[in-house]
Design a protein around this motif. Sequence first.
Motif, short mmCIF file in Angstrom:
data_model
loop_
_atom_site.label_atom_id
_atom_site.label_comp_id
_atom_site.label_asym_id
_atom_site.label_seq_id
_atom_site.Cartn_x
_atom_site.Cartn_y
_atom_site.Cartn_z
N VAL A 25 0.85 -1.19 0.00
CA VAL A 25 0.00 0.00 0.00
C VAL A 25 0.89 1.24 0.00
CG1 VAL A 25 -1.75 1.26 1.27
CG2 VAL A 25 -1.81 -1.21 1.23
N ASP A 26 0.61 2.17 -0.92
CA ASP A 26 1.31 3.45 -0.91
C ASP A 26 0.63 4.40 0.07
OD1 ASP A 26 2.64 2.26 -2.85
OD2 ASP A 26 2.02 3.57 -4.49
N SER A 27 1.21 5.58 0.24
CA SER A 27 0.58 6.56 1.13
C SER A 27 0.48 7.89 0.39
CB SER A 27 1.39 6.72 2.41
OG SER A 27 2.73 7.02 2.09
N LYS A 28 -0.48 7.92 -0.56
CA LYS A 28 -0.71 9.15 -1.32
C LYS A 28 -1.90 9.86 -0.71
CE LYS A 28 -0.03 8.20 -5.89
NZ LYS A 28 -0.60 7.98 -7.21
N VAL A 29 -1.81 11.18 -0.55
CA VAL A 29 -2.94 11.95 -0.03
C VAL A 29 -3.17 13.14 -0.95
CG1 VAL A 29 -3.84 13.24 1.92
CG2 VAL A 29 -2.37 11.30 2.33
N TYR A 30 -4.44 13.35 -1.34
CA TYR A 30 -4.77 14.50 -2.19
C TYR A 30 -5.43 15.58 -1.35
CZ TYR A 30 -4.06 11.41 -6.15
OH TYR A 30 -3.53 10.56 -7.06
N THR A 31 -5.18 16.86 -1.72
CA THR A 31 -5.88 17.96 -1.05
C THR A 31 -7.27 18.10 -1.68
OG1 THR A 31 -4.98 19.53 -2.62
CG2 THR A 31 -3.73 19.19 -0.59
N LYS A 32 -8.08 19.00 -1.07
CA LYS A 32 -9.46 19.19 -1.55
C LYS A 32 -9.49 19.65 -3.00
CE LYS A 32 -12.91 18.27 1.17
NZ LYS A 32 -12.99 18.88 2.51
N SER A 33 -8.64 20.64 -3.33
CA SER A 33 -8.66 21.19 -4.69
C SER A 33 -8.19 20.15 -5.70
CB SER A 33 -7.79 22.44 -4.77
OG SER A 33 -6.46 22.12 -4.44
N GLU A 34 -7.22 19.32 -5.30
CA GLU A 34 -6.75 18.26 -6.19
C GLU A 34 -7.86 17.25 -6.45
OE1 GLU A 34 -2.02 17.43 -5.84
OE2 GLU A 34 -3.25 16.97 -4.10
N GLN A 35 -8.61 16.92 -5.39
CA GLN A 35 -9.72 15.97 -5.57
C GLN A 35 -10.75 16.52 -6.55
OE1 GLN A 35 -11.27 15.13 -1.71
NE2 GLN A 35 -9.46 13.97 -1.08
N LEU A 36 -11.08 17.82 -6.39
CA LEU A 36 -12.07 18.43 -7.29
C LEU A 36 -11.58 18.41 -8.73
CD1 LEU A 36 -13.61 21.55 -5.54
CD2 LEU A 36 -14.78 19.62 -6.60
N THR A 37 -10.28 18.72 -8.92
CA THR A 37 -9.73 18.71 -10.29
C THR A 37 -9.82 17.33 -10.89
OG1 THR A 37 -8.00 19.93 -9.16
CG2 THR A 37 -7.84 19.80 -11.53
N ALA A 84 -18.40 10.40 -13.01
CA ALA A 84 -18.19 10.91 -11.65
C ALA A 84 -17.83 9.77 -10.70
CB ALA A 84 -19.45 11.62 -11.17
N VAL A 85 -18.53 8.63 -10.85
CA VAL A 85 -18.26 7.47 -9.98
C VAL A 85 -16.84 6.97 -10.21
CG1 VAL A 85 -18.90 5.09 -9.53
CG2 VAL A 85 -20.66 6.78 -9.77
N SER A 86 -16.38 7.00 -11.48
CA SER A 86 -15.02 6.53 -11.75
C SER A 86 -13.99 7.46 -11.11
CB SER A 86 -14.78 6.42 -13.25
OG SER A 86 -14.54 7.67 -13.80
N GLY A 87 -14.28 8.77 -11.09
CA GLY A 87 -13.38 9.69 -10.39
C GLY A 87 -13.30 9.39 -8.91
N PHE A 88 -14.48 9.14 -8.29
CA PHE A 88 -14.50 8.79 -6.85
C PHE A 88 -13.72 7.50 -6.61
CE2 PHE A 88 -18.28 11.57 -6.35
CZ PHE A 88 -17.78 12.31 -5.30
N LEU A 89 -13.92 6.50 -7.48
CA LEU A 89 -13.24 5.21 -7.29
C LEU A 89 -11.73 5.38 -7.43
CD1 LEU A 89 -15.35 2.48 -9.07
CD2 LEU A 89 -14.58 2.50 -6.72
N PHE A 90 -11.31 6.27 -8.35
CA PHE A 90 -9.86 6.51 -8.49
C PHE A 90 -9.31 7.09 -7.20
CE2 PHE A 90 -6.04 8.71 -9.69
CZ PHE A 90 -5.47 7.84 -10.58
N LEU A 91 -10.08 8.02 -6.58
CA LEU A 91 -9.62 8.59 -5.31
C LEU A 91 -9.55 7.53 -4.22
CD1 LEU A 91 -11.48 12.00 -5.27
CD2 LEU A 91 -9.11 11.54 -5.77
N PHE A 92 -10.52 6.59 -4.22
CA PHE A 92 -10.51 5.54 -3.20
C PHE A 92 -9.36 4.57 -3.41
CE2 PHE A 92 -15.01 6.51 -2.24
CZ PHE A 92 -14.86 6.61 -0.87
N LEU A 93 -9.04 4.29 -4.70
CA LEU A 93 -8.05 3.25 -5.01
C LEU A 93 -6.68 3.84 -5.29
CD1 LEU A 93 -10.07 0.87 -7.32
CD2 LEU A 93 -8.89 0.19 -5.28
N CYS A 94 -6.43 5.11 -4.89
CA CYS A 94 -5.17 5.74 -5.31
C CYS A 94 -3.96 5.06 -4.69
CB CYS A 94 -5.18 7.22 -4.99
SG CYS A 94 -5.29 7.58 -3.24
N ASN A 95 -4.15 4.34 -3.58
CA ASN A 95 -2.99 3.70 -2.94
C ASN A 95 -2.87 2.21 -3.24
OD1 ASN A 95 -2.09 6.02 -1.73
ND2 ASN A 95 -3.54 5.82 -0.07
#
Lengths: 140, 189
Positions: free
Chosen positions: B59-71, B147-158
């Motif tokens: 597992v990696d440890s990547k964290v996105y900020t709010k603005s990055e998530q929106l982008t 939109a769902v694929s964007g959310f899933l990418f954020l969930f699976l980023c690590n």
Amino acid sequence: VTILLLLTLLGGLAAWLTCLVSEKTKPGPVFASAITSLIVALVAVWLKPELGDQLRKNISLIFFGGSFVGMSATTIIKNKAVVFIAGCLFAALFLSTTHLFIGYGGGLGFKASLSVLIVIGVLNFYPRLKNAFFFRSRPH
Amino acid sequence: VFGIVQLVKRAWPLWLFIGFGLLFFTSWFGNSSSFPIKLLTIGLALAFLNGVHIFFSTVDSKVYTKSEQLTLLTAAISGTVLTYVLTPLVTFNVISAALVGLWGWLMGRIFTRHGYTDVAPVIYCGTFVGMASAQVMSLEVVLVAGAVSGFLFLFLCNNLNGCGGKLGSIAFLSCGLTIGLTQLVKVLT
């Protein structure tokens, strides 16, 4: 049968080519996958119409899916031959399951990831299998 | 029990992924009748589970900020819609997906200069969602799926980093989820 074999080899070729391009050039895997599959799709459009629409569509789809396999990072799969085998496996999976996921986005990518995971799982077992079935060569 | 709840909570995309994979293998299995092919399918499924275990144990440890998530969300939706709109204009949907992928690569270069990483993979993920045919999904459904694929990418980023076909399987999971949701809405109304 020869057409199926050729298509399987095409999947392997796509994976190998994408891996090569993304490794040798600066832009990275997304660019490599997009540019190679765009070229092959345009070639498939210009192919003879006697070949049939289905075959031409399959050529472009298999190349596109094979390039997903080639997008995997070099830290995960180091050997180019393994990438080629994974691409061939993807093409075989695609050809044997064309009736599944028709018209769903991402069906190709799912099959590609399945084939990569299968190859990695087999590679993880490989030393143990070798020890079990063939007597190991002693380390010098 | 608490440990199991935590496992389900933390890694629910993993269970989704395994479930879809086993569904795939069983549907393939059901079509064949000869014994060696069944044996081969079981072996392939076991190898698949082993590969999933390898990938999800690192597992990696990547964290996105709010603005990055929106982008990233807007990038996914834009890639999806562009591909879906471009597809009727060209002969094969592969061409439109590759064109939008090239555009995404350009946008990714521009955005990384301003400090936003991972825009290009997300747009490429959105193009896979947009490759869905018009008979299966209408434009609104495709929008939701992007939109769902964007959310899933954020969930699976690590998880699953460096595995070829990660983006495609995210797109597939999002399409499956959205189609299931639309069926549910149809049943309820």
